[in-house]
Motif scaffolding. Structure first.
Motif, mmCIF file in Angstrom:
data_model
loop_
_atom_site.group_PDB
_atom_site.id
_atom_site.type_symbol
_atom_site.label_atom_id
_atom_site.label_comp_id
_atom_site.label_asym_id
_atom_site.label_seq_id
_atom_site.Cartn_x
_atom_site.Cartn_y
_atom_site.Cartn_z
ATOM 1 N N ARG A 147 60.927 -64.494 -14.795
ATOM 2 C CA ARG A 147 61.023 -65.932 -15.057
ATOM 3 C C ARG A 147 62.223 -66.260 -15.943
ATOM 4 N NH1 ARG A 147 54.627 -67.262 -16.109
ATOM 5 N NH2 ARG A 147 54.051 -67.480 -13.906
ATOM 6 N N ALA A 148 62.455 -65.434 -16.952
ATOM 7 C CA ALA A 148 63.586 -65.684 -17.850
ATOM 8 C C ALA A 148 64.898 -65.664 -17.071
ATOM 9 C CB ALA A 148 63.615 -64.643 -18.969
ATOM 10 N N LEU A 149 65.089 -64.648 -16.262
ATOM 11 C CA LEU A 149 66.365 -64.513 -15.558
ATOM 12 C C LEU A 149 66.504 -65.485 -14.390
ATOM 13 C CD1 LEU A 149 66.876 -60.658 -15.809
ATOM 14 C CD2 LEU A 149 67.972 -62.487 -17.138
ATOM 15 N N ALA A 150 65.410 -66.052 -13.938
ATOM 16 C CA ALA A 150 65.449 -67.064 -12.875
ATOM 17 C C ALA A 150 65.381 -68.484 -13.444
ATOM 18 C CB ALA A 150 64.297 -66.830 -11.897
ATOM 19 N N ASP A 151 65.367 -68.598 -14.775
ATOM 20 C CA ASP A 151 65.239 -69.897 -15.447
ATOM 21 C C ASP A 151 64.042 -70.681 -14.910
ATOM 22 O OD1 ASP A 151 67.433 -69.503 -17.171
ATOM 23 O OD2 ASP A 151 68.826 -70.163 -15.618
ATOM 24 N N GLU A 152 62.901 -70.004 -14.875
ATOM 25 C CA GLU A 152 61.657 -70.621 -14.396
ATOM 26 C C GLU A 152 60.714 -70.912 -15.564
ATOM 27 O OE1 GLU A 152 61.493 -68.254 -10.131
ATOM 28 O OE2 GLU A 152 59.997 -67.838 -11.650
ATOM 29 N N PRO A 153 59.998 -72.005 -15.505
ATOM 30 C CA PRO A 153 60.007 -73.015 -14.459
ATOM 31 C C PRO A 153 61.277 -73.866 -14.559
ATOM 32 C CG PRO A 153 58.522 -73.692 -16.193
ATOM 33 C CD PRO A 153 59.016 -72.318 -16.551
ATOM 34 N N SER A 154 61.683 -74.416 -13.425
ATOM 35 C CA SER A 154 62.874 -75.262 -13.403
ATOM 36 C C SER A 154 62.568 -76.600 -14.078
ATOM 37 C CB SER A 154 63.312 -75.504 -11.957
ATOM 38 O OG SER A 154 62.368 -76.348 -11.311
ATOM 39 N N VAL A 155 63.615 -77.276 -14.466
ATOM 40 C CA VAL A 155 63.460 -78.605 -15.059
ATOM 41 C C VAL A 155 62.778 -79.536 -14.056
ATOM 42 C CG1 VAL A 155 64.731 -80.619 -15.930
ATOM 43 C CG2 VAL A 155 65.388 -78.310 -16.643
ATOM 44 N N ASP A 156 63.165 -79.438 -12.779
ATOM 45 C CA ASP A 156 62.544 -80.298 -11.760
ATOM 46 C C ASP A 156 61.044 -80.047 -11.652
ATOM 47 O OD1 ASP A 156 64.939 -81.552 -11.173
ATOM 48 O OD2 ASP A 156 65.425 -80.190 -9.520
ATOM 49 N N GLU A 157 60.619 -78.769 -11.714
ATOM 50 C CA GLU A 157 59.187 -78.460 -11.652
ATOM 51 C C GLU A 157 58.455 -79.018 -12.865
ATOM 52 O OE1 GLU A 157 56.096 -74.681 -11.773
ATOM 53 O OE2 GLU A 157 58.186 -74.281 -11.303
ATOM 54 N N LEU A 158 59.048 -78.856 -14.032
ATOM 55 C CA LEU A 158 58.422 -79.382 -15.248
ATOM 56 C C LEU A 158 58.222 -80.891 -15.163
ATOM 57 C CD1 LEU A 158 60.384 -77.322 -17.913
ATOM 58 C CD2 LEU A 158 57.947 -77.115 -17.368
ATOM 59 N N ILE A 159 59.236 -81.577 -14.683
ATOM 60 C CA ILE A 159 59.139 -83.034 -14.561
ATOM 61 C C ILE A 159 58.103 -83.412 -13.511
ATOM 62 C CG2 ILE A 159 60.404 -85.111 -13.837
ATOM 63 C CD1 ILE A 159 62.902 -83.775 -15.210
ATOM 64 N N ALA A 160 58.132 -82.741 -12.367
ATOM 65 C CA ALA A 160 57.205 -83.067 -11.279
ATOM 66 C C ALA A 160 55.747 -82.843 -11.675
ATOM 67 C CB ALA A 160 57.551 -82.244 -10.039
ATOM 68 N N LYS A 161 55.495 -81.841 -12.501
ATOM 69 C CA LYS A 161 54.112 -81.497 -12.852
ATOM 70 C C LYS A 161 53.713 -81.988 -14.245
ATOM 71 C CE LYS A 161 53.837 -77.569 -9.770
ATOM 72 N NZ LYS A 161 53.566 -76.141 -9.638
ATOM 73 N N ARG A 162 54.509 -82.853 -14.834
ATOM 74 C CA ARG A 162 54.262 -83.319 -16.200
ATOM 75 C C ARG A 162 52.842 -83.845 -16.400
ATOM 76 N NH1 ARG A 162 52.300 -85.111 -20.024
ATOM 77 N NH2 ARG A 162 53.206 -86.367 -21.664
ATOM 78 N N HIS A 163 52.313 -84.577 -15.449
ATOM 79 C CA HIS A 163 50.995 -85.172 -15.620
ATOM 80 C C HIS A 163 49.907 -84.430 -14.857
ATOM 81 C CE1 HIS A 163 52.572 -88.442 -17.966
ATOM 82 N NE2 HIS A 163 53.547 -88.571 -17.077
ATOM 83 N N GLU A 164 50.262 -83.331 -14.186
ATOM 84 C CA GLU A 164 49.290 -82.540 -13.428
ATOM 85 C C GLU A 164 48.752 -81.353 -14.223
ATOM 86 O OE1 GLU A 164 50.799 -81.167 -9.675
ATOM 87 O OE2 GLU A 164 51.901 -83.028 -9.368
ATOM 88 N N ILE A 165 49.583 -80.790 -15.061
ATOM 89 C CA ILE A 165 49.230 -79.560 -15.752
ATOM 90 C C ILE A 165 48.957 -79.851 -17.215
ATOM 91 C CG2 ILE A 165 50.066 -77.288 -16.457
ATOM 92 C CD1 ILE A 165 51.714 -77.222 -13.890
ATOM 93 N N ARG A 166 47.872 -79.260 -17.724
ATOM 94 C CA ARG A 166 47.504 -79.379 -19.143
ATOM 95 C C ARG A 166 47.536 -77.990 -19.788
ATOM 96 N NH1 ARG A 166 48.179 -84.315 -19.812
ATOM 97 N NH2 ARG A 166 46.785 -85.789 -18.867
ATOM 98 N N HIS A 167 47.776 -77.982 -21.052
ATOM 99 C CA HIS A 167 47.736 -76.725 -21.818
ATOM 100 C C HIS A 167 46.363 -76.104 -21.661
ATOM 101 C CE1 HIS A 167 47.755 -74.015 -25.259
ATOM 102 N NE2 HIS A 167 49.080 -74.101 -25.252
ATOM 103 N N ASP A 168 46.316 -74.785 -21.552
ATOM 104 C CA ASP A 168 45.042 -74.083 -21.353
ATOM 105 C C ASP A 168 44.034 -74.330 -22.472
ATOM 106 O OD1 ASP A 168 45.803 -72.910 -18.922
ATOM 107 O OD2 ASP A 168 46.850 -71.294 -19.969
#
Length: 177
Positions: A151-172
């Protein structure tokens, strides 16, 4: 865009088998030895009480490449936790780094120009658990370290993924919303 391999961060969580406290949650920094990660790596050579950093080695005289420093996230209060840190966790981390070289996640030609810092979690309950499964501790730390490096070397998660899932994913541990 930053210079290649200047500063890459990654994390991963792999959960323990039922009844174990061996969840692994490494937080990884990978970068060039002549950059900010290399500077931080060198600074970790100074020890502090309860937070003994150590190199990832596969066995005596087998320091992995890229050189990898393990740093505990919590204070180790006793030798039992230090033994887990310098045993199953150190071994799992070292094997994950070498396997990332083997599978090409880390380019072999960069192995001596990069360094890795791995912040490592060991649940303080582990060492006192009569049913502690060190094989599960190895498994979770190996899988999580390998995934965090990828993930570190692939820069994951991408900024686009973070933005897209901002309201879908909650902290565990989210019990406040």
């Amino acid at each position: 865009m930053s210079k290649p391999y200047t500063f890459h961060a990654g994390e991963a969580t792999v959960f323990a088998a039922d009844g174990q406290f061996t969840d692994a949650m490494p937080e990884i920094l990978i970068g060039r030895t002549d950059g900010p990660v290399g500077q931080a790596f060198a600074n970790l050579m100074a020890q502090s009480k309860g937070h003994t950093a150590m190199f990832a080695i596969r066995a005596c005289n087998q320091l992995v490449r890229p050189a990898t420093m393990l740093v505990p996230k919590v204070t180790h209060q006793d030798s039992a936790n230090i033994d887990l840190f310098g045993g199953a966790v150190q071994s799992a981390t070292a094997d994950a780094v070498v396997d990332c070289l083997i599978d090409g996640t880390i380019p072999k030609e960069m192995a001596n120009e990069l360094c890795i810092i791995s912040l490592v979690w060991i649940d303080p309950r582990c060492a006192k658990d009569a049913n502690l499964d060190k094989k599960d501790m190895y498994r979770t730390n190996y899988e999580a370290t390998k995934l965090a490096i990828k993930r570190a070397l692939a820069d994951e998660p991408s900024v686009d993924e973070l933005i897209a899932k901002r309201h879908e994913i909650r902290h565990d541990m989210d019990d406040w919303s």
